[in-house]
Design a protein around this motif. Structure first.
Motif, PDB file in Angstrom:
ATOM      1  N   SER A  82      42.749  37.001  28.803  1.00 41.61           N
ATOM      2  CA  SER A  82      41.397  36.950  29.357  1.00 41.61           C
ATOM      3  C   SER A  82      41.384  37.815  30.604  1.00 41.61           C
ATOM      4  O   SER A  82      42.145  37.568  31.541  1.00 41.61           O
ATOM      5  CB  SER A  82      41.023  35.514  29.751  1.00 41.61           C
ATOM      6  N   THR A  83      40.519  38.826  30.605  1.00 39.37           N
ATOM      7  CA  THR A  83      40.362  39.640  31.799  1.00 39.37           C
ATOM      8  C   THR A  83      39.214  39.082  32.614  1.00 39.37           C
ATOM      9  O   THR A  83      38.079  38.981  32.117  1.00 39.37           O
ATOM     10  CB  THR A  83      40.067  41.109  31.433  1.00 39.37           C
ATOM     11  N   VAL A  84      39.514  38.682  33.835  1.00 42.22           N
ATOM     12  CA  VAL A  84      38.493  38.162  34.751  1.00 42.22           C
ATOM     13  C   VAL A  84      37.901  39.362  35.476  1.00 42.22           C
ATOM     14  O   VAL A  84      38.634  40.132  36.116  1.00 42.22           O
ATOM     15  CB  VAL A  84      39.128  37.171  35.752  1.00 42.22           C
ATOM     16  N   HIS A  85      36.586  39.541  35.347  1.00 43.14           N
ATOM     17  CA  HIS A  85      35.978  40.785  35.821  1.00 43.14           C
ATOM     18  C   HIS A  85      35.734  40.778  37.321  1.00 43.14           C
ATOM     19  O   HIS A  85      34.602  40.761  37.798  1.00 43.14           O
ATOM     20  CB  HIS A  85      34.697  41.067  35.038  1.00 43.14           C
ATOM     21  N   LYS A  86      36.847  40.773  38.048  1.00 42.77           N
ATOM     22  CA  LYS A  86      36.774  40.844  39.504  1.00 42.77           C
ATOM     23  C   LYS A  86      38.115  41.355  40.020  1.00 42.77           C
ATOM     24  O   LYS A  86      39.154  41.068  39.423  1.00 42.77           O
ATOM     25  CB  LYS A  86      36.490  39.443  40.067  1.00 42.77           C
ATOM     26  N   GLU A  87      38.058  42.099  41.125  1.00 44.16           N
ATOM     27  CA  GLU A  87      39.302  42.471  41.805  1.00 44.16           C
ATOM     28  C   GLU A  87      39.653  41.329  42.739  1.00 44.16           C
ATOM     29  O   GLU A  87      38.809  40.877  43.516  1.00 44.16           O
ATOM     30  CB  GLU A  87      39.097  43.760  42.602  1.00 44.16           C
ATOM     31  N   ILE A  88      40.867  40.832  42.632  1.00 43.53           N
ATOM     32  CA  ILE A  88      41.234  39.619  43.355  1.00 43.53           C
ATOM     33  C   ILE A  88      42.548  39.847  44.087  1.00 43.53           C
ATOM     34  O   ILE A  88      43.463  40.512  43.566  1.00 43.53           O
ATOM     35  CB  ILE A  88      41.332  38.431  42.360  1.00 43.53           C
TER      36      ILE A  88
END
Ligand SMILES: NC(=O)c1ccc[n+]([C@@H]2O[C@H](COP(=O)([O-])OP(=O)(O)OC[C@H]3O[C@@H](n4cnc5c(N)ncnc54)[C@H](OP(=O)(O)O)[C@@H]3O)[C@@H](O)[C@H]2O)c1
Length: 161
Positions: free
Chosen positions: A116-122
């Protein structure tokens, strides 16, 4: 024994910060729970200690300081190879479930990657390794949530969608 890998990864490749996962995405954990129900999970000692255990799973915990377990669902192994050679006698499938060190060691051995790619730079300090050549994306579905994410399945030698 077939190996699958399951992970949630930020846009910039982060999977963790210290011992924690530095986000909370509503719904995404349900995928993990559904996929791993009644399965063997291979986890590093740090991940096991930070996440604890869910019921109805068996855990192969990798540590250089293995110990006897008093939990019938938790088994400690001194190496990844020891874990794999024991598990292949008791199951035909296991999930590689983190963290960074275990993903790096086993990403090449997994037949299937559930990412799952979480669409945020963290911000974080534990990274997912590069997906090796030879894996093909065979499924993709996007979800809207408090943080949007896209679930993809990559298969070794699969037919690209
Ligand atoms: N986003 C996600 O999907 C996801 C999933 C899981 C975890 N995480 C995150 O990942 C981070 C933890 O990852 P990490 O890389 O720091 O630690 P880790 O991979 O969970 O565990 C590392 C530990 O595993 C043992 N180990 C690793 N390789 C070994 C080997 N070849 N032989 C024997 N033992 C070995 C060692 O334990 P000992 O020190 O006991 O010897 C080592 O300290 C946390 O932030 C966690 O929240 C994220």
């Amino acid at each position: 024994m077939k190996l699958s890998l399951i992970a949630a990864v930020s846009e910039n490749g982060i999977i963790g910060s210290g011992l924690d996962i530095p986000w909370s995405v509503k719904g995404e954990q349900l995928l993990f729970k559904a996929m791993t129900y009644n399965q063997w999970l291979i986890v590093g000692r740090k991940t096991f200690e930070s996440m604890g255990k869910l019921p109805n799973r068996k855990y192969a915990v990798i540590t250089r300081s293995p110990r006897e377990s008093d939990d019938e669902d938790v088994f400690y192994f001194s190496s990844i190879d020891n874990a794999l050679s024991t598990l292949k006698n008791v199951t035909d499938h296991a999930f590689v479930s983190g963290g960074g060190e275990i993903y790096k060691a086993l990403v090449n051995s997994a037949d299937t990657l559930h990412i799952s790619t979480v669409h945020k730079e963290i911000d974080g300090d534990v990274f997912f390794p590069k997906i090796p050549n030879g894996y093909r994306k065979v499924f993709e579905q996007s979800f809207s949530s408090n943080l949007d994410y896209t679930y993809r399945i990559w298969q070794k030698g699969g037919q690209e969608i």
